[in-house]
Design an enzyme around this catalytic site. Structure first.
Site, PDB file in Angstrom:
ATOM      1  N   GLY A 166      22.171 -22.388  -9.735  1.00 50.65           N
ATOM      2  CA  GLY A 166      21.377 -23.619  -9.745  1.00 50.65           C
ATOM      3  C   GLY A 166      19.947 -23.392 -10.228  1.00 50.65           C
ATOM      4  O   GLY A 166      19.494 -22.251 -10.421  1.00 50.65           O
ATOM      5  N   HIS A 167      19.240 -24.502 -10.355  1.00 49.96           N
ATOM      6  CA  HIS A 167      17.854 -24.494 -10.844  1.00 49.96           C
ATOM      7  C   HIS A 167      16.951 -23.647  -9.951  1.00 49.96           C
ATOM      8  O   HIS A 167      17.097 -23.630  -8.737  1.00 49.96           O
ATOM      9  CB  HIS A 167      17.323 -25.922 -10.884  1.00 49.96           C
ATOM     10  CG  HIS A 167      17.343 -26.594  -9.546  1.00 49.96           C
ATOM     11  ND1 HIS A 167      16.341 -26.439  -8.624  1.00 49.96           N
ATOM     12  CD2 HIS A 167      18.261 -27.387  -8.962  1.00 49.96           C
ATOM     13  CE1 HIS A 167      16.630 -27.128  -7.542  1.00 49.96           C
ATOM     14  NE2 HIS A 167      17.806 -27.723  -7.713  1.00 49.96           N
TER      15      HIS A 167
END
Lengths: 357, 357, 357
Positions: free
Chosen positions: A247-248
Site C-alpha cells: 500500500g501507499h
C-alpha cells in the site's frame, strides 16, 4: 562438463571431495537435478535430514554433500563423485548457473516500440516489441524491457534492471539498478485514498512516488502503490513474490522477503531481513522490527518486536499460537468438562451443607 | 501560491484562521506535505490525536487545523499560518489538488491503436499506443484509454472514464461515466462455472455481462467476472482496491469500499456503504447489509445485519472477536486450570465420602 | 427455438416432460434465465431446496425440473412447459450453449503481431493484434491467441487452446490441448528461490519448466511459477480461478478445482478431484489426497488424507472446526465460569478443613 571442472568453477578445490582418493572418478555432467530425480550424468545436492537417505539410492552421478563424513563415505562406497561444503544448496545454485542461461533477447530497440523523443536511453538497452515509454523517462545502461511493457512519464529505470512482459511502471516511479520486475506487475499506481463527503467517496490526489532501491525483485502481477504525498519505498535487495500488494507510503527495509499474496495496508514500516509467509496481512501503520518472521496467513498490527516469530490472526508468538491452536480443537471437550465440574461442585456444595451442623 | 490564496481557493475565508490577527503572516507555499515531513514553504494538516503533538514541532509554514482553540493558539504562538475547518483531511485533499496535476496524455488516437471500424468514438477521446478495440464498442466523450488496453466486442465505456495501461475489458461489459480502471485489471471475464460430468469438469457457458455504474474505481490487477446468466453489477461510487476478486453475479451496492485482496465468491450481495478490510472473503450468496464494516481477513457468510462491525473467520461482532481472540492465547493456561480443578474436585469428593457416616 | 426443440437437442425426449400430456404447450423460447429472474419466453432450471419454491411463482415459460413428481404436477397446474432430469443444472448448461455463442475472433494473423520466423504455426490459428511470439514456439492447430499476449521462447501451445488478452507465457512452458488461459495470467515465470549469502539474498537460477496438460483452465491474473530444476505440472482438466498462485514444483492432479485467491507454496502435491475454496493457502510440501475439500481460507500443511473435508487455519476436520469455532465466541464466558469454579472449590476446601476433626 567434467565433474572436476565443476569443482574448479565453484572454487571448491580445497574442500573435501572424492577427487583426492579417486581422481579417475570424474563423470561427464550434463545437468543439475533434484536428488530424488537424479539420472546418470547429473549432479544433485543433499541438504537437510529429509534428503539424507537419498545418498543411498540416488541415480545421480555426482553429489554436493554437507560436511558429514558418514554421508561422504557412503557416497564413495556407491562409486559416486562428490564434493562437500558448508551450504550444499549454495553449491547447487552455482552449479545451476553453469548449465542454465536465462533467456536474454538480442539488445536493440524493436521498431514497433513507441518511445517519446524526450526519453533518455542508456547504452546497450534492449526494448521489446510494442513497448511504450512516455515522456521524460530515464533508462539506464543494459536495461532489458520485454514486450508490451508500459512506462508512464518521469520515471527512472536503473542499470541492468529487467522489466518482464506486460508490466506497468507509473509516473514518477524510480527503480534502482539490478532490479527485476516480473510479468504483469504494476508499480507506482495511485494509492487507495478517498474521503467521504456527503455520503460519496471523493478521491484524494495521489501526488507521491514509489521508489525501488537496487536489487529489488517484484513478482508477477504484484502491485505497489504510490502515496498522496511522500514516498512508498522498498529498500535494496528486498524480494517480493507474486500477487503481493504494497500500500501507499509503506517503508520496507533492505533484504526482506515476502511470499505470494502478502498484503500490506498503508504506511506499514519494516526494518531489514523481515520474512513474511504467504497471505500474511499487515494493518495500517504496522511497524515490524528487524528479522521478524511471520507464518503464512498471519495478521499483523501495531508493533512487532525485532526477532519475533509470530503466527495467527491477530498474530502471537509462534509457541503460544501452536499451543493454543492445538487446544482449539479440544474446545468442545473443554466445554463439556467445564459443565461436568459445575455439576460436581454443585453436588459437593449440597453434600457439605448436609454435613454442616 | 500565497497561503491566503489557498484559503481563498479552498473557500475557507469565513473560517477561523491566522489571517485575521496576522494578515502579514502569509508565506509562499510550494507544496503539500505530511505534517511529520514538513519543511519551510509547505502546508500540512492535523487530524486525530496521534498527529496533534506535531503542532509544536512541525517545520511546515502553514497548517490546516481542526476546530480546536488550543491548537490554534499554539500554532499562532509558533508563528505559523493556519486555517481551521471541521475536516482538515478534506482541506488537505483540496490543497493537494491545487498543486498536483495528474498525468493526462494528449487527446487523440495513437496511430498504432487497432480500432475496429464499427466502434463508435465520442468527442475528444484519448487512445494510447497499441490499444485494441474490437467491434461494436461504444466509447464516450473525453474517455482516456492508456497504452496496451484491450477491449472485447459489444462493450460501452462512459464519458470521462479512464482505463489505465494493460487492462482488459471483456465482451458485453458496460462501464459508466467517470470510472477509473487501474492498470492490469480485468473486467467481465468468464465466471468460474463448471459442472462435474462423469468425473470431468465441463464449462457452463458464461453468457451474462458485467456492469459498472458511474464513478466506480477498480484497482490494479483486480478481476470482476461475468455470470452464466444475468449480471454482475457494481453500483455507483464504489471503490475497489488492488488484487480484489469479484465473482459472477455479485450485486455490489453504491459507495462501498473494498481494500486490497478482498475476494467475493459468486452471488454475493451488498447494500450501500459497506467497508471490507484487506483480504476479507465472502462465501457464495453472502448478503451484507448497509454500512457493515468487516475487519481485515474476516470470513463472511450468510446474512450480515446492517450496521454490524465484524471480525474473524467465521466473522463475529467485533467486541466478541476481540474478547475471544484475547483469551485464545490463554487457552493453554485455561486447560491447565481445568485439569487442576478436576483433581481438586476429585480430592474433595473422596474427603466428603470419608466424612460421611 | 420451440421448447420441444430444446428437449430434442438436449436429448431428453425419453425423460418425463409436459410434452406428453400437453404436446400443444410448446412455447417459443428466446433465452435462458435464472428462475428468480424468469420472464415470458425464457427457460430456467430448479435445483436445490432453496429454489424449489420458485416453481409456484416464476414467470419463466419453461422449466428444467428434478425428478420430483410434486414439482412436476405443480408446474403442469401453472400451465408451464417442463422437462425433468437427474441433474437440472446440466440441462441448464446445455440449454445455455444453444443460445450463447462465445466471442470468437476471425481466424488469421493480425498484421501487427510480431512472430519470430522460427515459430511453427498450426492450421487455422487466430493471432490477435500486437501479439508477440518469441523464437522456437510451437503453436497447435485452431489455437486462438488474443491481443497483446506475449509468448517467450521455446514454448508449446496445444491444439484449440485459447490465450486471452494480455497474458504471458514464459520460456519452456508447455500448454496442452483445449486449455483456456484467461486475461492477464502469467504462466511459467521464475520460481521464488533465493539463498541468503552474507546477509544478502542471491537468486537461484530457475531452469525448470511449467507444464499444463489438456483441458486446464487458468483464471485471470493467476500466476504459475516454474522451478529451479524439474517441473511444475497441472494435470488434465484442472480448473484454477482468478488470482490464484501456484508455486514452483507443484504437482497438481487431474480434475482439481481451486477458487479465487488460493495460494500454493512450493512443492505442493495434490491427487485428483481436490477442491480448494477461496483464499485457501498450502505450505511448502503439503501433500493433499484425492477428493479432499478445503473450506474457504483454510491453511493446509503436512499430509491431508484422501476424502477429508477440512476447514480453519491450521486446518481441521470440518466437524471439529465448526464445533470449535462455535465455542470460540463463548470463550469469555468459559473463562468466567472457570474463575467461579476456582472460587467455589477454594471455599469447599476451606469448609472441609473446618469439618475435619
Amino acid at each position: 562438463m567434467k565433474f572436476s571442472d565443476i569443482v574448479q568453477q565453484l572454487d571448491l578445490t580445497t574442500e573435501k571431495s572424492s577427487l583426492k582418493p579417486f581422481p579417475e572418478r570424474d563423470p561427464e555432467i550434463t545437468a543439475v537435478t533434484p536428488v530424488q530425480a537424479g539420472t546418470a550424468g547429473t549432479i544433485s545436492y543433499i541438504e537437510g535430514q529429509k534428503f539424507q537417505a537419498y545418498v543411498a539410492t540416488t541415480e545421480s552421478s555426482a553429489l554436493i554433500l554437507p560436511e558429514d563424513p558418514e554421508m561422504q563415505a557412503q557416497a564413495s562406497d556407491r562409486g559416486l563423485a562428490w564434493v562437500s561444503m558448508a551450504e550444499p544448496r549454495w553449491g547447487f545454485a552455482q552449479a545451476l548457473a553453469l548449465f542454465y542461461q536465462p533467456y536474454q533477447p538480442h539488445p536493440g530497440i524493436h521498431p514497433t516500440a513507441v518511445i517519446d523523443e524526450s526519453v533518455q536511453l542508456g547504452k546497450n538497452v534492449t526494448i521489446g516489441a510494442h513497448v511504450v515509454i512516455h515522456p521524460d523517462a530515464v533508462i539506464g545502461d543494459d536495461v532489458c524491457i520485454h514486450a508490451n511493457v508500459v512506462i508512464y512519464p518521469q520515471t527512472a529505470i536503473g542499470d541492468r534492471t529487467v522489466l518482464h512482459a506486460n508490466c506497468v511502471i507509473h509516473e514518477h516511479t524510480q527503480i534502482g539498478a539490478d532490479c527485476v520486475v516480473h510479468s504483469g506487475a504494476v508499480i507506482g499506481s495511485e494509492g487507495f485514498g478517498f474521503i467521504l463527503r456527503e455520503g460519496r467517496w471523493v478521491k484524494i490526489p495521489q501526488s507521491g512516488r514509489t521508489i525501488l532501491e537496487a536489487e529489488v525483485e517484484v513478482g508477477c502481477n504484484t502491485t505497489i502503490d504510490r502515496p498522496s504525498v511522500g514516498e512508498t519505498r522498498i529498500q535494496a535487495n528486498t524480494k517480493l513474490d507474486n500477487l503481493v500488494h504494497i500500500g501507499h507510503n509503506c517503508q520496507i527495509g533492505p533484504s526482506c522477503v515476502m511470499a505470494a499474496q502478502v498484503g500490506l495496508a498503508g504506511q506499514v514500516e519494516t526494518a531489514d531481513h523481515v520474512i513474511l509467509g504467504g497471505q500474511v496481512g499487515a494493518a495500517n501503520q504496522t511497524s515490524i522490527g528487524a528479522n521478524v518472521q511471520a507464518g503464512a496467513k498471519a495478521g499483523l498490527h501495531g508493533k512487532i518486536a525485532p526477532g519475533s516469530i509470530v503466527m495467527g490472526n491477530p498474530a502471537s508468538p509462534y509457541r503460544t499460537f501452536l499451543k493454543s491452536s492445538a487446544i482449539y480443537n479440544r474446545l468442545p471437550q473443554m466445554q463439556h468438562t467445564l459443565k461436568e465440574l459445575q455439576q460436581q461442585v454443585a453436588t459437593l456444595q449440597q453434600q457439605i451443607e448436609t454435613l454442616n451442623p
